[in-house]
Design a protein around this motif. Structure first.
Motif, PDB file in Angstrom:
ATOM      1  N   ALA A 173       0.827  -1.203  -0.053  1.00  0.00           N
ATOM      2  CA  ALA A 173      -0.081  -0.026  -0.041  1.00  0.00           C
ATOM      3  C   ALA A 173       0.799   1.257   0.017  1.00  0.00           C
ATOM      4  O   ALA A 173       0.287   2.262  -0.015  1.00  0.00           O
ATOM      5  CB  ALA A 173      -1.102  -0.118   1.201  1.00  0.00           C
ATOM      6  N   SER A 174       2.117   1.204   0.329  1.00  0.00           N
ATOM      7  CA  SER A 174       2.888   2.336   0.117  1.00  0.00           C
ATOM      8  C   SER A 174       4.256   2.206  -0.953  1.00  0.00           C
ATOM      9  O   SER A 174       4.589   1.342  -1.141  1.00  0.00           O
ATOM     10  CB  SER A 174       3.238   2.810   1.600  1.00  0.00           C
ATOM     11  N   ALA A 175       4.580   3.306  -1.484  1.00  0.00           N
ATOM     12  CA  ALA A 175       5.365   3.585  -2.023  1.00  0.00           C
ATOM     13  C   ALA A 175       6.551   4.466  -1.465  1.00  0.00           C
ATOM     14  O   ALA A 175       6.306   5.553  -1.044  1.00  0.00           O
ATOM     15  CB  ALA A 175       5.144   3.977  -3.493  1.00  0.00           C
ATOM     16  N   VAL A 178      11.781   3.645  -6.673  1.00  0.00           N
ATOM     17  CA  VAL A 178      10.678   3.616  -5.827  1.00  0.00           C
ATOM     18  C   VAL A 178      10.404   2.244  -5.504  1.00  0.00           C
ATOM     19  O   VAL A 178      10.423   1.303  -6.292  1.00  0.00           O
ATOM     20  CB  VAL A 178       9.426   4.068  -6.581  1.00  0.00           C
ATOM     21  N   ILE A 179      10.082   1.861  -4.035  1.00  0.00           N
ATOM     22  CA  ILE A 179       9.976   0.709  -3.839  1.00  0.00           C
ATOM     23  C   ILE A 179       8.564   0.500  -2.750  1.00  0.00           C
ATOM     24  O   ILE A 179       8.258   1.665  -2.387  1.00  0.00           O
ATOM     25  CB  ILE A 179      11.088   0.327  -2.862  1.00  0.00           C
ATOM     26  N   HIS A 180       8.277  -0.852  -2.723  1.00  0.00           N
ATOM     27  CA  HIS A 180       7.254  -1.201  -1.971  1.00  0.00           C
ATOM     28  C   HIS A 180       8.351  -1.506  -0.641  1.00  0.00           C
ATOM     29  O   HIS A 180       9.003  -2.328  -0.574  1.00  0.00           O
ATOM     30  CB  HIS A 180       6.629  -2.269  -2.002  1.00  0.00           C
ATOM     31  N   MET A 224       9.761  -0.980  -7.520  1.00  0.00           N
ATOM     32  CA  MET A 224       8.466  -0.815  -8.226  1.00  0.00           C
ATOM     33  C   MET A 224       9.068   0.046  -9.602  1.00  0.00           C
ATOM     34  O   MET A 224       8.528  -0.070 -10.883  1.00  0.00           O
ATOM     35  CB  MET A 224       7.563   0.145  -7.548  1.00  0.00           C
ATOM     36  N   ALA A 225       9.986   0.989  -9.399  1.00  0.00           N
ATOM     37  CA  ALA A 225      10.558   1.949 -10.643  1.00  0.00           C
ATOM     38  C   ALA A 225      11.728   2.451 -10.159  1.00  0.00           C
ATOM     39  O   ALA A 225      12.190   2.428  -8.823  1.00  0.00           O
ATOM     40  CB  ALA A 225       9.364   2.805 -10.977  1.00  0.00           C
TER      41      ALA A 225
END
Lengths: 305, 135, 243
Positions: free
Chosen positions: B32-34, B96-98, B110-111
């Motif tokens: 639920a978070s980045a 960008v990660i969980h 994530m990116a």
């Protein structure tokens, strides 16, 4: 064609038929139809679920605790929902008290926030029933030879050998995958496995078993060869209160990849649909996220030779 | 030499006996978070079962700490256009990660934005969208 | 009428025989049958150059070899194939003291299943080698293999190796640009040979060959292999030294 020569020709052909049948295909000699799980090198099978499907009736496998819905990695890849761990419904009637206790202990780890991953997460073998739950993103392949069928999980090059013979060995040593014998019967490959030692998990819930585990699998094709069904019959008087049955389905593609473009799939793990590719678990199995309950990957402290 | 995937000679890497976790549930990451993590690539491990981005990141006291970002294995990454040379040690990147739910310095990829501004990864993909954020 | 019935029966028998022949493990049409379970009866830690002599190493090759030997001795270099049971790669796996199986299936593929480290080699039949891009993006322990039959011989070309393996157990080196060609054939009803050519100009001054011979052992069933556990008795394989 004059009759005596025709009879001779038929006799020769019939003789050759028996000779060829006897030398290479015992199953064909029995007149059984042989399902083709590998019509070409690109056919690999992907599991539908990480949890066994219960049978239509009768005793079935341990299932997910309904109070804690299971969100698999595969669902996350497509929907982004928070993944959860498998958590067993402890009311499963098939579990003997000690087996229930083992599953409960794992449940506790999960409820306390620990990952509680199975041994195969650390590159140990998945065992026989576990094998069928593995190929969610990395396909399972069949090699159907004349005397033997080999099943291969691409994710760790895990290999099961199924010998096409009608009797187990006289003295079966226990091992991770046991001894599997098989035959083709009525469009199915029927596999009988004994000699499993007790180190694997029957499923992703941590359901244990003993060396008395006996697994019978029937693999057959459905839906015009598009779906592979495994009907699994499990007996273990040392761990279960009764024999039970389970089902697993496999398709020839990873569901996520058909659901959305691959650029948009998080943590894409699968190879392109096609032949078996090399993936070695021991390549780099270490994690940078240490966990108190993770086990070491197999390694040899002294060289084997 | 065409390839230097680990940043060190492959055979010379001594694998330390760290408890391993090759095929595991993603439940350890907060879907639920980045979280955005900026730093310098220390190592890009192009390996099975997971590839890893190891980054050196300044903490609030200005000290460098290692962050570990877990990715899929090379075969899946290659399908999405990655190569072993996509990241090199020394690259200044923004990932960008969980993040890990237990607060460990790390998370799930994530990116990433490369030094030349290229963004790899889809922050609008469902697995990113639910995180409600981007770089 | 009678002769018509006879020829119909003969036709059915022909069809059945053809079907069986097409499916049988011992008749692949024109393709030779090299399938079976094989097991060497001797093992050599140091690869033997066909025709004798030392490995024809370049200066870089010598340096790499010396580094490996010294590193294996002092522990700074790990023999990952024995320590972590990653694949031995080529040509080292050809020296395996464990049995292995060759399957001529599925259609379009040769599949070689090793007991050692449960390694699997996949050889795509009558296909082109993958592109350079694919080979360098996804280097494999066992490389990427394509093969074809020439008469009685299976010819396997392999490229796209990673640099995580040795040429042999002594630490002889290879680069990721190594390419190998194997010529595999039955030299008798009970023996298979694999003559491998190593091409790696970075480390070797010329192409060189090694020859491996295996006994056909269809009486043997392959065992599981898990790193660090006890495995089968190898006393039937001359030259195996177990610590």
């Amino acid at each position: 064609m004059p009759r005596p020569a025709a009879n001779l020709a038929i006799g020769v052909l019939a003789g050759a038929f028996c000779l060829a049948a006897g030398s290479s295909h015992p199953a064909l000699a029995q007149g059984a139809a042989r399902p083709d799980f590998a019509p070409n090198a690109s056919v690999g099978w992907y599991a539908y679920n990480r949890i066994f499907i219960p049978p239509a009736s009768g005793a079935g496998p341990v299932q997910q605790d309904r109070a804690h819905p299971y969100v698999s990695n595969d669902e996350f890849r497509v929907t982004g929902k928070q993944p959860t761990s498998q958590l067993a419904d402890l009311s499963a009637p098939i579990l003997q008290p000690w087996a229930r206790e083992a599953v409960r202990k794992r449940n506790e780890l999960v409820l306390s926030g620990k990952p509680a991953n199975p041994p195969y997460a650390s590159c140990w073998p998945a065992g026989v029933t576990g094998f069928l739950l593995r190929p969610m993103t990395q396909a399972m392949y069949f090699i159907q030879g004349p005397q033997e069928v080999v099943m291969i999980l691409s994710s760790k090059q895990e290999v099961r050998h199924i010998h096409l013979t009608d009797k187990h060995s006289a003295n079966v040593k226990t091992s991770w995958f046991g001894e599997s014998i098989g035959r083709y019967e009525g469009g199915s490959l029927v596999v009988d496995t004994i000699g499993l030692d007790d180190r694997t998990w029957v499923d992703g819930f941590g359901t244990p078993h003993t060396k008395q585990l006996h697994v019978i699998e029937r693999f057959h094709l459905m839906e015009n060869g598009q779906v592979l069904e495994a009907n699994v019959h499990v007996e273990d008087p040392g761990a279960f209160t009764m024999p039970w049955d389970a089902i697993q389905h496999f398709r020839q593609y990873e569901a996520a990849v058909r659901a959305m473009p691959i650029e948009r799939i998080a943590q894409l793990a699968s190879a392109p649909e096609g032949p078996l590719q090399e993936m070695v678990c021991a390549d780099n199995p270490r994690s940078f996220f240490p966990s108190a309950d993770a086990v070491l990957a197999p390694e040899a402290n002294t060289p084997d030779f | 030499m065409k390839l230097n995937t680990l940043g060190v000679a492959g055979i010379a890497v001594v694998m330390s006996a760290v408890p391993a976790f090759a095929h595991h549930s993603f439940s350890m990451f907060d879907a639920a978070s980045a979280k955005t993590v900026e730093g310098v690539v220390k190592e890009f491990q192009w390996t099975n079962p997971h590839s890893w981005i190891l980054m050196m990141v300044s903490n609030s006291q200005g000290q460098l700490e290692q962050w570990a970002i877990e990715m899929g294995g090379p075969i899946g990454l290659a399908r999405q256009g990655w190569t072993p040379k996509t990241l090199k040690p020394g690259m200044q990147v923004k990932t960008v990660i969980h993040p890990m739910r237990d607060g460990t310095n790390g998370g799930q990829f994530m990116a990433i934005t490369l030094p030349d501004g290229t963004l790899i990864g889809d922050v609008n993909a469902p697995a990113s969208a639910n995180a409600g954020g981007g770089p | 009428m009678e002769s018509f019935k006879i020829s119909v029966r003969a036709g059915s028998a022909w069809a059945a025989l053809f079907a069986l022949t097409a499916l049988s493990g011992s008749a692949y049409g024109e393709t030779p049958d090299i399938s079976g379970t094989y097991w060497a009866s001797e093992y050599q830690a140091k690869i033997q150059v066909l025709g004798g002599g030392d490995l024809p190493l370049t200066a870089d090759g010598k340096a790499a070899y010396e580094k490996n030997v010294a590193g294996l001795k002092d522990g700074s270099v790990v023999d990952s194939a024995r320590r972590y049971c990653v694949p031995d790669g080529l040509p080292r796996v050809l020296a395996t003291p464990y049995p292995f199986e060759i399957f001529q299936s599925p259609p379009g593929q040769i599949t070689i299943v090793h007991e050692l480290n449960h390694q699997v080699r996949v050889i795509a039949l009558d296909q082109p080698m993958p592109s350079e891009k694919e080979l360098t993006t996804l280097p494999y322990y066992n490389g990427h293999s394509v093969g074809h039959f020439e008469g009685d011989t299976l010819v396997i070309e392999t490229a796209g190796f990673n640099e995580k393996t040795f040429v042999d157990a002594t630490g002889a080196p290879h680069s990721d640009e190594m390419r190998t060609v194997e010529r595999i054939r039955r030299v008798s009803p009970t023996q298979l040979e694999d003559v491998v050519t190593i091409h790696d100009p970075m480390y070797y001054t010329r192409d060189w060959q090694a020859r491996f011979v295996y006994a056909l052992r269809n009486d043997v069933w392959l065992d599981d292999y898990v790193c660090g556990e006890r495995h089968r008795d190898l006393t039937s394989v001359a030259g195996v030294r177990r610590p």
